[in-house]
Design an enzyme around this catalytic site. Structure first.
Site, PDB file in Angstrom:
ATOM      1  N   PRO A 123       0.737  -1.293   0.090  1.00 42.56           N
ATOM      2  CA  PRO A 123      -0.518  -0.095  -0.172  1.00 42.56           C
ATOM      3  C   PRO A 123       0.975   1.203  -0.303  1.00 42.56           C
ATOM      4  O   PRO A 123       0.407   1.864   1.066  1.00 42.56           O
ATOM      5  CB  PRO A 123      -0.682  -0.556   1.265  1.00 42.56           C
ATOM      6  CG  PRO A 123       0.112  -1.365   1.853  1.00 42.56           C
ATOM      7  CD  PRO A 123       0.546  -2.012   1.034  1.00 42.56           C
ATOM      8  N   CYS A 124       1.484   1.925  -0.637  1.00 43.21           N
ATOM      9  CA  CYS A 124       2.480   3.129  -0.661  1.00 43.21           C
ATOM     10  C   CYS A 124       1.214   4.125  -1.327  1.00 43.21           C
ATOM     11  O   CYS A 124       1.925   5.514  -0.761  1.00 43.21           O
ATOM     12  CB  CYS A 124       3.330   2.840  -2.542  1.00 43.21           C
ATOM     13  SG  CYS A 124       1.861   2.696  -4.155  1.00 43.21           S
ATOM     14  N   HIS A 125      -0.027   3.928  -1.488  1.00 48.65           N
ATOM     15  CA  HIS A 125      -0.444   4.820  -1.187  1.00 48.65           C
ATOM     16  C   HIS A 125      -1.078   5.321   0.214  1.00 48.65           C
ATOM     17  O   HIS A 125      -1.400   6.451   0.207  1.00 48.65           O
ATOM     18  CB  HIS A 125      -1.824   4.844  -2.442  1.00 48.65           C
ATOM     19  CG  HIS A 125      -2.071   3.372  -0.575  1.00 48.65           C
ATOM     20  ND1 HIS A 125      -2.431   1.983  -1.395  1.00 48.65           N
ATOM     21  CD2 HIS A 125      -3.998   3.839  -0.465  1.00 48.65           C
ATOM     22  CE1 HIS A 125      -3.028   1.651  -0.382  1.00 48.65           C
ATOM     23  NE2 HIS A 125      -3.699   2.388   0.451  1.00 48.65           N
TER      24      HIS A 125
END
Length: 157
Positions: A123-125
């Site tokens: 989950p780089c967001h």
């Protein structure tokens, strides 16, 4: 052997790619070029689609799928740290740098974040600027906003 499948999601058409070890790529289809792979809905892809459906319907906060990541040792460390960010939370690049015991690596964290091949599952967001504002996201800030809103995360624009 590599396999791929397209998945229509609320953020656009995604493509799921995997090999015999696990998922290698999950990204917006128009941003990912697929080579040397067979289009087939394998058992792993079916499970990925099921978990993605659950996520987009608010029934899942994390994923339990095998990943086959290709990246440098540093990128692997960053991506593992990203997987530890809970749904509904955001971390700054500095917090990730501290988490991997490299407190001066904020810029390098950003580069590793940008190279993340597996949207959502890593989950780089959930990484934002130190000032609490949304910053760059390879899939676009509108997608980032959508995902953070879906997860009930507060952020500044």
């Amino acid at each position: 052997m590599k396999y791929y499948h397209y998945y229509e999601s609320p953020i656009g058409k995604l493509v799921i790619v995997h090999n015999d070890r696990g998922i290698t790529n999950l990204y917006l289809a128009h941003l990912l070029q697929i080579e040397n792979a067979i289009q087939e809905e394998t058992d792993l892809i079916k499970e990925a689609v099921k978990q993605l459906d659950e996520y987009f319907n608010g029934l899942r906060q994390s994923f339990d799928l095998p990943l086959a990541l290709a990246g440098t040792h540093f990128q692997q460390k960053v991506w593992q740290a990203l997987r530890n960010i809970p749904c509904g939370k955001t971390y700054s690049y500095k917090q990730i740098a501290e988490q991997i015991d490299n407190p001066k690596a904020s810029r390098a964290i950003g580069m590793a974040n940008n190279k993340n091949p597996i949207l959502l599952l890593i989950p780089c967001h959930r990484v934002i600027g130190g000032n609490g504002k949304l910053v760059g996201f390879a899939a676009g800030l509108e997608v980032k906003k959508h995902l953070l809103t879906l997860e009930g995360t507060s952020y500044e624009c």
